[in-house]
Motif scaffolding. Sequence first.
Motif, mmCIF file in Angstrom:
data_model
loop_
_atom_site.group_PDB
_atom_site.id
_atom_site.type_symbol
_atom_site.label_atom_id
_atom_site.label_comp_id
_atom_site.label_asym_id
_atom_site.label_seq_id
_atom_site.Cartn_x
_atom_site.Cartn_y
_atom_site.Cartn_z
ATOM 1 N N PHE A 5 0.849 -1.185 0.000
ATOM 2 C CA PHE A 5 0.000 0.000 0.000
ATOM 3 C C PHE A 5 0.890 1.242 0.000
ATOM 4 N N PHE A 6 0.524 2.197 -0.851
ATOM 5 C CA PHE A 6 1.425 3.334 -1.092
ATOM 6 C C PHE A 6 0.650 4.638 -1.111
ATOM 7 N N SER A 7 1.145 5.603 -0.355
ATOM 8 C CA SER A 7 0.616 6.969 -0.422
ATOM 9 C C SER A 7 1.699 7.879 -0.960
ATOM 10 N N ASP A 8 1.387 8.580 -2.059
ATOM 11 C CA ASP A 8 2.340 9.595 -2.488
ATOM 12 C C ASP A 8 2.132 10.839 -1.605
ATOM 13 N N LYS A 21 -3.818 6.079 7.646
ATOM 14 C CA LYS A 21 -4.676 5.438 6.639
ATOM 15 C C LYS A 21 -3.987 4.188 6.072
ATOM 16 N N LEU A 22 -2.688 4.274 5.887
ATOM 17 C CA LEU A 22 -1.948 3.105 5.395
ATOM 18 C C LEU A 22 -2.020 1.957 6.398
ATOM 19 N N PHE A 23 -1.940 2.282 7.670
ATOM 20 C CA PHE A 23 -2.070 1.260 8.724
ATOM 21 C C PHE A 23 -3.406 0.523 8.553
ATOM 22 N N ASP A 24 -4.462 1.317 8.297
ATOM 23 C CA ASP A 24 -5.804 0.717 8.140
ATOM 24 C C ASP A 24 -5.896 -0.109 6.865
ATOM 25 N N ARG A 25 -5.433 0.472 5.743
ATOM 26 C CA ARG A 25 -5.589 -0.228 4.459
ATOM 27 C C ARG A 25 -4.740 -1.498 4.398
ATOM 28 N N VAL A 290 16.938 11.838 -4.169
ATOM 29 C CA VAL A 290 15.696 12.038 -4.945
ATOM 30 C C VAL A 290 14.752 12.879 -4.088
ATOM 31 N N PRO A 291 13.755 13.513 -4.698
ATOM 32 C CA PRO A 291 12.736 14.192 -3.889
ATOM 33 C C PRO A 291 11.980 13.154 -3.050
ATOM 34 N N ASP A 292 11.317 13.600 -1.987
ATOM 35 C CA ASP A 292 10.512 12.686 -1.178
ATOM 36 C C ASP A 292 9.515 11.949 -2.067
ATOM 37 N N VAL A 293 9.400 10.644 -1.867
ATOM 38 C CA VAL A 293 8.601 9.799 -2.765
ATOM 39 C C VAL A 293 7.250 9.429 -2.153
ATOM 40 N N GLY A 294 7.242 8.999 -0.898
ATOM 41 C CA GLY A 294 5.981 8.608 -0.280
ATOM 42 C C GLY A 294 6.186 7.603 0.844
ATOM 43 N N ILE A 295 5.076 7.005 1.262
ATOM 44 C CA ILE A 295 5.083 6.080 2.396
ATOM 45 C C ILE A 295 4.421 4.778 1.951
ATOM 46 N N LEU A 296 5.032 3.645 2.369
ATOM 47 C CA LEU A 296 4.528 2.343 1.970
ATOM 48 C C LEU A 296 4.248 1.488 3.207
ATOM 49 N N ALA A 297 3.274 0.594 3.107
ATOM 50 C CA ALA A 297 2.979 -0.339 4.201
ATOM 51 C C ALA A 297 2.637 -1.699 3.614
ATOM 52 N N TYR A 359 4.812 -7.807 -6.573
ATOM 53 C CA TYR A 359 3.913 -7.043 -5.699
ATOM 54 C C TYR A 359 2.875 -6.302 -6.519
ATOM 55 N N GLU A 360 1.779 -6.002 -5.855
ATOM 56 C CA GLU A 360 0.760 -5.119 -6.434
ATOM 57 C C GLU A 360 0.790 -3.839 -5.629
ATOM 58 N N LEU A 361 1.047 -2.738 -6.298
ATOM 59 C CA LEU A 361 1.104 -1.450 -5.595
ATOM 60 C C LEU A 361 -0.317 -0.867 -5.533
ATOM 61 N N VAL A 362 -0.830 -0.752 -4.326
ATOM 62 C CA VAL A 362 -2.201 -0.248 -4.137
ATOM 63 C C VAL A 362 -2.104 1.193 -3.658
ATOM 64 N N GLU A 363 -2.554 2.105 -4.494
ATOM 65 C CA GLU A 363 -2.446 3.522 -4.117
ATOM 66 C C GLU A 363 -3.507 3.895 -3.103
ATOM 67 N N VAL A 364 -3.090 4.579 -2.075
ATOM 68 C CA VAL A 364 -3.998 5.009 -1.005
ATOM 69 C C VAL A 364 -4.003 6.540 -0.994
#
Length: 365
Positions: A5-8, A21-25, A290-297, A359-364
């Motif tokens: 699960f990934f949030s940009d 939200k990533l914790f939940d998803r 690199v610029p900040d990319v995001g958070i993954l769970a 993996y499947e990247l699920v955007e949150v």
Amino acid sequence: MSKVFFSDLHGKKSWLDKTGKLFDRANLKSIIEPGDIVAIKVHFGEPGNTAFLSPLFVRRVVDKVKAAGGKPFLTDANTLYVGARSNAVDHLVAAIENGFSYATVGAPLVIADGVNGKDYVAVNIEGKHVKEAKIGSAVYHADAMIALTHFKGHELTSFGGALKNVGMGLGCRSAKQVMHSDVLPQIDQGICTNCAKCVKWCPEGAITVTKTSSTIDHSKCIGCGECTVTCTFQAIAVNWKTEPGVTQEKIVEHAWAVIKDKPGKVGFFNFVLNVSPDCDCWGWNEAPIVPDVGILASTDPIAIDQASVDLVNKTQGLLGGRLVNFDGGDGDKFKAISGVDWRPQLAYGEEIGLGTRGYELVEVK
Ligand code: SF4
Ligand code: SF4
């Protein structure tokens, strides 16, 4: 295929809310039963370093664990090298000075392998390299674990992700020695200025510097790699007794030792923020690559590391830092910096059943 699960970082939304939200998803609530003691693995950062994960993110995960009925504590194991985190007293002081305390994170701090790094459990894993992996006892005895990883470069493993955070991070000091034992540093006499800065940082007194020469006594060297990063002239190269992949495989075996007795009870976050070229173990950090990319769970440590490195490699590199490969295409940024291929850790982790590189990247959002 594992879900990651990934949030940009786009949109007018708090990055802390995205973490929650990533914790939940990722359904990390499911790894916690009411009353579980939950180890939250973090890196408290070496004093002087500012790239480590902010306690603000940690606080958000702590709150989620508490809401799920768990009893969280923050933890890391002592370091092998000389610095401010090689025993529990110094380590806790460093953590508090870097902003981690009950007042800020809402959970107590416990150093996993005790006051002097000798509180460990020898976990029988019968691995290719390690038969018994010595893991910090506080984490071994916890019911569940969530590893919060600042994703960045690393001089020995190319990038420091979830596997490195858990495997190297939670091994006790003697386990760290086992993991580093294939490192063979060499001083280039043509570059060395005989400044002796490396001497001060060598924990084993293995380096001798005179006005005209610098030498490493390999019978004393434990391969901690401290000197290679300390030398500002890049005069000390990391050479390998075997090949870099062996060190990575040892780290993976230690990660397996941490995880294997907690089936369905472990989760991972990778924070691909402030992606500095080196580990947070150093008392400084260079500009991000690199610029900040995001958070993954995810619940899969292989998949989350694969997804993180793929995201970094897809992102346009930043000028002005150490990165020599600036494109946003297929350039392998971490290998360009460290000279080390990161793939062996993921391949071996997959081989021994820690997870999958698919993996499947699920955007949150
Ligand atoms: S820190 Fe580097 S330049 Fe200074 S003595 Fe050591 S190897 Fe030589
Ligand atoms: S010489 Fe060996 S023990 Fe000393 S700092 Fe370098 S890698 Fe570590």
